[in-house]
Scaffold this active site. Structure first.
Site, PDB file in Angstrom:
ATOM      1  CE  LYS A   1       6.891   0.687   6.219  1.00 32.89           C
ATOM      2  NZ  LYS A   1       7.217  -0.259   7.293  1.00 32.89           N
TER       3      LYS A   1
ATOM      4  CG  ASP B   1      -0.173  -8.241   6.466  1.00 33.79           C
ATOM      5  OD1 ASP B   1      -0.698  -8.752   7.471  1.00 33.79           O
ATOM      6  OD2 ASP B   1       0.024  -7.020   6.354  1.00 33.79           O
ATOM      7  CG  ASN B   2       3.362  -6.987   8.872  1.00 30.94           C
ATOM      8  OD1 ASN B   2       3.314  -6.525   7.732  1.00 30.94           O
ATOM      9  ND2 ASN B   2       2.780  -6.406   9.901  1.00 30.94           N
TER      10      ASN B   2
ATOM     11  N   GLY C   1       0.818  -1.219   0.000  1.00 28.51           N
ATOM     12  CA  GLY C   1       0.000   0.000   0.000  1.00 28.51           C
ATOM     13  C   GLY C   1       0.844   1.257   0.000  1.00 28.51           C
ATOM     14  NE  ARG C   2       3.183   2.212   5.345  1.00 28.92           N
ATOM     15  CZ  ARG C   2       3.421   2.723   6.524  1.00 28.92           C
ATOM     16  NH1 ARG C   2       3.690   4.000   6.633  1.00 28.92           N
ATOM     17  NH2 ARG C   2       3.391   1.966   7.588  1.00 28.92           N
TER      18      ARG C   2
ATOM     19  CG  ASP D   1       6.254  -5.103   6.646  1.00 28.10           C
ATOM     20  OD1 ASP D   1       7.190  -4.953   5.838  1.00 28.10           O
ATOM     21  OD2 ASP D   1       5.066  -5.153   6.313  1.00 28.10           O
TER      22      ASP D   1
ATOM     23  NE  ARG E   1      10.289  -2.271   3.220  1.00 28.51           N
ATOM     24  CZ  ARG E   1       9.243  -2.620   3.940  1.00 28.51           C
ATOM     25  NH1 ARG E   1       9.325  -2.702   5.241  1.00 28.51           N
ATOM     26  NH2 ARG E   1       8.099  -2.910   3.359  1.00 28.51           N
TER      27      ARG E   1
HETATM   28  P1  AMP Z   1       1.352  -2.818   8.284  1.00 29.15           P
HETATM   29  O1  AMP Z   1       0.563  -3.332   9.434  1.00 29.15           O
HETATM   30  O2  AMP Z   1       2.037  -1.497   8.520  1.00 29.15           O
HETATM   31  O3  AMP Z   1       2.317  -3.837   7.781  1.00 29.15           O
HETATM   32  O4  AMP Z   1       0.318  -2.487   7.098  1.00 29.15           O
HETATM   33  C1  AMP Z   1      -0.754  -3.305   6.749  1.00 29.15           C
HETATM   34  C2  AMP Z   1      -1.229  -2.979   5.360  1.00 29.15           C
HETATM   35  O5  AMP Z   1      -1.644  -1.620   5.263  1.00 29.15           O
HETATM   36  C3  AMP Z   1      -0.184  -3.160   4.276  1.00 29.15           C
HETATM   37  O6  AMP Z   1      -0.840  -3.651   3.138  1.00 29.15           O
HETATM   38  C4  AMP Z   1       0.358  -1.776   4.063  1.00 29.15           C
HETATM   39  O7  AMP Z   1       0.874  -1.599   2.771  1.00 29.15           O
HETATM   40  C5  AMP Z   1      -0.895  -0.939   4.270  1.00 29.15           C
HETATM   41  N1  AMP Z   1      -0.578   0.409   4.761  1.00 29.15           N
HETATM   42  C6  AMP Z   1      -0.100   0.751   5.983  1.00 29.15           C
HETATM   43  N2  AMP Z   1       0.052   2.078   6.083  1.00 29.15           N
HETATM   44  C7  AMP Z   1      -0.333   2.607   4.899  1.00 29.15           C
HETATM   45  C8  AMP Z   1      -0.430   3.926   4.368  1.00 29.15           C
HETATM   46  N3  AMP Z   1      -0.070   4.987   5.084  1.00 29.15           N
HETATM   47  N4  AMP Z   1      -0.875   4.065   3.100  1.00 29.15           N
HETATM   48  C9  AMP Z   1      -1.233   3.015   2.382  1.00 29.15           C
HETATM   49  N5  AMP Z   1      -1.188   1.753   2.817  1.00 29.15           N
HETATM   50  C10 AMP Z   1      -0.740   1.534   4.048  1.00 29.15           C
HETATM   51 MG    MG Z   2       3.160  -4.757   6.588  1.00 27.48          MG
END
Ligand code: AMP
Ligand code: MG
Length: 488
Positions: free
Chosen positions: A105, A244-245, A89-90, A254, A168
């Site tokens: 990232k 997913d992490n 997502g980012r 992550d 990264r």
């Molecule tokens: P995380 O728990 O940070 O690993 O994120 C979980 C999901 O949310 C992943 O698919 C990330 O890519 C997405 N995500 C987290 N923060 C953002 C953001 N600020 N913008 C877009 N996607 C995000």
């Molecule tokens: Mg993640």
């Protein structure tokens, strides 16, 4: 090796979104050597074009052209619940150099951003940067961090912050969630392509096995069992062990609301959004096992290519059941090393667990205690061992120290040799939350010196660095309970 799946159901081809007026916040010259980037004497790249590339503002340096940046789709379980489709997502994968995938990232929105803004803030980017490099120096498998590039671009989190891009590196960023995605969408062609890609580039030895996908599962599960044992042995809490992490290379990836234990509390929760304590320190092994069960489910269709449904399930269940043994053996080996025990005795587990219990009861600083144990003089009386004074229950620690010394004597342990061995596995310096916070606050005022200094200290976590003794100390009482949120 770059993610080679193509097609709209697997990836999005896209450019990073630029950030205004990018500036260097941090750069790891050690990580840069992986990519053979020539550096100036200040440790930053000779070629200034790297700043714009690592900001997401350009795709070209003098020697590199990233012609095919992508974001990938994955799905996953978040906090134990199926979350459906997620994805980068980012994070945008620029491409690969020298066997390392280079990912940005916080480089802007992708098709998988859902409600997110595609950005990361300076605070979380510095934390990921420092921790990646610190974990590497501790000898723990991890993605690496190359840089943090900042910008004045405002980003709204719990308060208004500014954007940063953390770059990264990993041989692959493929996650359990990638497999879950194609299994859940019953896209078996893709599922198989993904498994084949992983075997060809990262687990080639599986090809020689009569059951390559089962062997692949075994190896992924084994690596993650060993990884989580290493986390426990340095007091690292990941914070968001969603499927997913979880890397299928067994890397720590992550970095979000992670934390190293200061005071040893088995139920420590580092992520203040984790109300139920699902990802508390003592639950990490069990949760990693659970994540491997998610992976096993996603592997069923792969095994079914050559086996009946029942056989596939039986084989994977049996492979999964090995996780606790691998974890337990690794954990015991690591804690024996932490105590400087070179022989194996039946009651070692009991000795280690009793120590952890008294440490928990007295909220003892995890890192300092193990480092301090190396200095014990086995010929002195227990009452002369100064670290006993940190414990509330002196009788309990005295009893334990007596038993420990007796145990060391049974293997004719030599104090000086044991100290060298213990100091090579018990770090003096870890990325304590309050140290990261101090570096972040300076960086928010455009002073990046503390980030660079912390990096250099954490690159040598086992060395005595006399001029930096205060960086080894537990946090002062007013900084003990810094909480970190998921929102980064
Ligand atoms: P995380 O728990 O940070 O690993 O994120 C979980 C999901 O949310 C992943 O698919 C990330 O890519 C997405 N995500 C987290 N923060 C953002 C953001 N600020 N913008 C877009 N996607 C995000
Ligand atoms: Mg993640």
């Amino acid at each position: 090796m770059a993610f080679t799946l193509s097609g709209d159901d697997a990836i999005q081809e896209l450019q990073p979104s630029p950030i205004p007026e990018p500036y260097w916040v941090a750069f790891s010259s050690a990580a840069a050597t992986l990519l053979n980037i020539p550096l100036k004497s200040d440790g930053y790249p000779q070629d200034d074009a790297w700043l714009n590339v690592l900001a997401g503002n350009s795709l070209e340096t003098q020697s590199q052209k990233f012609s095919n940046p992508i974001a990938t789709v994955y799905s996953g379980h978040q906090f134990g619940v199926w979350a459906g489709q997620l994805g980068d997502g980012r994070a945008i994968l620029l491409g690969d150099i020298a066997g390392q995938e280079l990912q940005l990232k916080g480089a802007g929105k992708t098709r998988y951003s859902r409600m997110g803004d595609g950005r990361a803030v300076l605070r979380s980017s510095i934390r990921e940067f420092l921790c990646s490099e610190a974990m590497y120096a501790l000898g723990i498998p991890t993605s690496r961090a190359l840089s943090v590039v900042g910008s004045h671009l405002p980003v709204l989190r719990e308060s208004l912050e500014t954007a940063a891009v953390c770059s990264r590196l990993a041989p692959s960023f493929i996650r359990v969630g990638h497999f879950e995605h194609f299994a859940s969408t019953q896209n078996i062609v893709r599922l198989k392509e993904l498994a084949d890609l992983l075997i060809d580039h990262h687990y080639p030895e599986c090809r020689n096995n009569k059951n390559p996908y089962l062997d692949l599962f075994h190896k992924i599960s084994e690596r993650n069992a060993k990884l989580v044992a290493q986390w426990q042995a340095v007091g690292f809490c990941h914070g968001v062990l969603n499927s997913d992490n979880i890397s299928v290379l067994g890397l720590t990836i992550d970095y979000g609301p992670f934390g190293f234990l200061d005071q040893f509390q088995v139920d420590h929760i580092c992520n203040h959004s984790d109300h139920g304590g699902r990802y508390a320190y003592q639950r990490q092994p069990q949760i990693m096992h659970w994540n491997m069960a998610c992976l096993a489910s996603a592997f069923i269709p792969l095994l079914e290519l050559d086996h009946s449904e029942v056989e596939a399930q039986t084989l994977l269940t049996s492979a999964l059941s090995e996780f606790p043994t691998i974890y337990g053996e690794t954990w015991l080996t690591l804690f024996r090393q932490k105590l400087g025990l070179s022989a194996e005795h039946d009651d070692d587990m009991d000795l280690i667990e009793r120590l952890l219990q008294v440490m928990h009861d007295s909220k003892i600083d995890f890192t300092s205690l193990f480092r301090g144990l190396a200095d014990i003089n086995t010929n002195a009386s227990v009452s002369k061992i100064t670290l006993r004074n940190d414990f509330i229950d002196r009788d309990a620690i005295d009893q334990w120290l007596g038993d420990y010394i007796t145990r060391l004597k049974t293997e004719s342990s030599v104090d000086a040799d044991r100290k060298v061995a213990m100091n090579a596995v018990n770090p003096k310096y870890i990325l304590r939350n309050h140290l990261a916070q101090a570096a972040i606050e300076k960086a928010q005022r455009k002073d990046f010196s503390e980030v660079a200094k912390l990096l250099s200290i954490l690159e040598r976590p086992f060395d005595e660095q006399d001029q930096y003794q205060e960086y080894a100390a537990p946090p002062p009482p007013d900084l003990e309970s810094i909480e970190v949120s998921c929102s980064s």
